[in-house]
Write a protein that holds these residues in place. Structure first.
Motif, short mmCIF file in Angstrom:
data_model
loop_
_atom_site.label_atom_id
_atom_site.label_comp_id
_atom_site.label_asym_id
_atom_site.label_seq_id
_atom_site.Cartn_x
_atom_site.Cartn_y
_atom_site.Cartn_z
N GLY A 114 0.78 -1.23 0.00
CA GLY A 114 0.00 0.00 0.00
C GLY A 114 0.81 1.28 0.00
O GLY A 114 0.23 2.36 0.03
N ARG A 115 2.14 1.17 -0.05
CA ARG A 115 2.99 2.37 -0.05
C ARG A 115 3.68 2.52 -1.39
O ARG A 115 4.26 1.58 -1.92
CB ARG A 115 4.05 2.28 1.06
CG ARG A 115 4.82 3.57 1.25
CD ARG A 115 5.86 3.43 2.35
NE ARG A 115 6.95 2.54 1.97
CZ ARG A 115 7.99 2.93 1.23
NH1 ARG A 115 8.07 4.18 0.79
NH2 ARG A 115 8.95 2.08 0.93
N LEU A 116 3.59 3.72 -1.96
CA LEU A 116 4.27 4.00 -3.21
C LEU A 116 5.78 4.00 -2.94
O LEU A 116 6.26 4.76 -2.10
CB LEU A 116 3.82 5.36 -3.76
CG LEU A 116 3.95 5.59 -5.26
CD1 LEU A 116 3.13 6.80 -5.68
CD2 LEU A 116 5.39 5.80 -5.66
N THR A 117 6.51 3.12 -3.62
CA THR A 117 7.91 2.85 -3.29
C THR A 117 8.89 3.38 -4.32
O THR A 117 9.98 3.86 -3.99
CB THR A 117 8.13 1.33 -3.13
OG1 THR A 117 7.22 0.84 -2.15
CG2 THR A 117 9.54 1.03 -2.71
N ALA A 118 8.55 3.26 -5.60
CA ALA A 118 9.47 3.64 -6.67
C ALA A 118 8.68 4.03 -7.90
O ALA A 118 7.47 3.75 -8.00
CB ALA A 118 10.43 2.50 -6.99
N GLY A 119 9.34 4.67 -8.82
CA GLY A 119 8.68 5.07 -10.05
C GLY A 119 9.67 5.27 -11.18
O GLY A 119 10.88 5.38 -10.96
N ILE A 120 9.14 5.33 -12.37
CA ILE A 120 9.96 5.62 -13.54
C ILE A 120 9.20 6.59 -14.43
O ILE A 120 7.99 6.44 -14.64
CB ILE A 120 10.35 4.33 -14.30
CG1 ILE A 120 11.35 4.65 -15.41
CG2 ILE A 120 9.13 3.61 -14.85
CD1 ILE A 120 12.04 3.42 -15.97
N SER A 121 9.90 7.62 -14.90
CA SER A 121 9.33 8.60 -15.82
C SER A 121 9.91 8.35 -17.20
O SER A 121 11.13 8.24 -17.36
CB SER A 121 9.69 10.03 -15.39
OG SER A 121 9.26 10.29 -14.08
N LEU A 122 9.04 8.28 -18.19
CA LEU A 122 9.46 8.17 -19.59
C LEU A 122 9.02 9.44 -20.31
O LEU A 122 7.84 9.80 -20.25
CB LEU A 122 8.84 6.95 -20.25
CG LEU A 122 9.15 5.58 -19.61
CD1 LEU A 122 8.37 4.48 -20.30
CD2 LEU A 122 10.64 5.30 -19.64
N LEU A 123 9.96 10.12 -20.95
CA LEU A 123 9.67 11.39 -21.62
C LEU A 123 9.97 11.28 -23.10
O LEU A 123 10.94 10.61 -23.50
CB LEU A 123 10.51 12.52 -21.01
CG LEU A 123 10.33 12.85 -19.53
CD1 LEU A 123 11.17 11.92 -18.65
CD2 LEU A 123 10.72 14.29 -19.25
N ARG A 124 9.17 11.93 -23.91
CA ARG A 124 9.36 11.90 -25.35
C ARG A 124 9.47 13.30 -25.94
O ARG A 124 8.75 14.22 -25.52
CB ARG A 124 8.19 11.17 -26.02
CG ARG A 124 8.31 9.67 -26.00
CD ARG A 124 7.21 9.03 -26.81
NE ARG A 124 7.49 7.63 -27.05
CZ ARG A 124 6.67 6.82 -27.72
NH1 ARG A 124 5.53 7.30 -28.21
NH2 ARG A 124 7.00 5.57 -27.90
#
Length: 236
Positions: A114-124
């Motif tokens: 239930g905890r947001l732990t990591a993320g990835i951003s993809l940009l174009r």
């Protein structure tokens, strides 16, 4: 999983996601207990752009962790993020993206208990154009793998800051991302003298002499945030 394997997870995610759905730029990050992105690993993004984001635009980001948590989807498009944000703030953020020739962004987040732990951003940029619906769907299987791997990440700890006031803790977290006094004043809507007073009290409570020592005390490894991986440079 130790910090070295956390770095490996970031490299894997950056490579796998950008291969599955091509991106001009990408960033992997962990999310601390205050829903702030930290420990960035960058692919293709030049340090000046990332510093510009941290100092002036991260609080306007429609895809920042708090917003993604509110939306509640594993893959969140820029369009979805903007729909959940004040229109004026969204226009200002889009201006930042245009400065760096970015036309679209998608965020993929990992959750553990239930905890947001990591993320990835993809940009174009314009050469790749906006993300298509079918491309976003291709990110879902990779999201599942990233989520399983994220369960092994160490939980970011801020026990050393437990005695601080909420404002002092907020300042400490901004400092670890390289914020200068003017940036602190602007983001916290405080005068510069007030910021300096908070810094004096913060250093005294933590037992450090300056912001450099404080950043080291928080173990946030700012240098990682401005180090591109593999030497690849994409169009800005």
């Amino acid at each position: 999983m130790n910090s070295a394997s956390a770095e490996e997870l970031g490299r894997y995610c950056l490579h796998a996601f950008s291969q599955q759905v091509p991106a001009s730029l990408a960033a992997f990050y962990r999310v601390d207990e205050h829903l702030l992105a930290c420990d960035f690993q960058l692919l293709g993004m030049q340090p000046p752009m990332h510093r510009h984001y941290l100092e002036h635009y991260r609080h306007l980001d429609p895809l920042k962790p708090g917003n993604c948590k509110a939306i509640g989807l594993p893959v969140v498009s820029l369009r979805q993020g903007l729909a959940h944000q004040d229109a004026a703030l969204g226009r200002e953020y889009l201006g930042f993206l245009r400065q760096h020739k970015v036309v679209d962004v998608v965020e993929v987040t990992a959750w553990v208990e239930g905890r947001l732990t990591a993320g990835i951003s993809l940009l174009r940029d314009g050469s790749l154009g906006a993300f298509k619906v079918e491309e976003l769907e291709r990110l879902l299987p990779l999201h599942g793998l990233m989520q399983m791997a994220a369960r092994q990440l160490p939980t970011p700890v801020l026990d050393r800051l437990a005695g601080l006031t909420p404002r002092e803790r907020e300042i400490a977290l901004l400092l670890r991302d390289g914020a200068c006094n003017k940036t602190l004043a602007r983001q916290l809507e405080l005068g510069l003298p007030t910021v300096k007073t908070h810094l004096i009290n913060l250093f005294r409570k933590v037992g450090v002499r300056n912001r450099t020592e404080l950043v080291g005390y928080c173990s946030c490894r700012i240098a990682r945030a401005t180090r591109p991986l593999w030497g690849r440079v994409y169009p800005r």
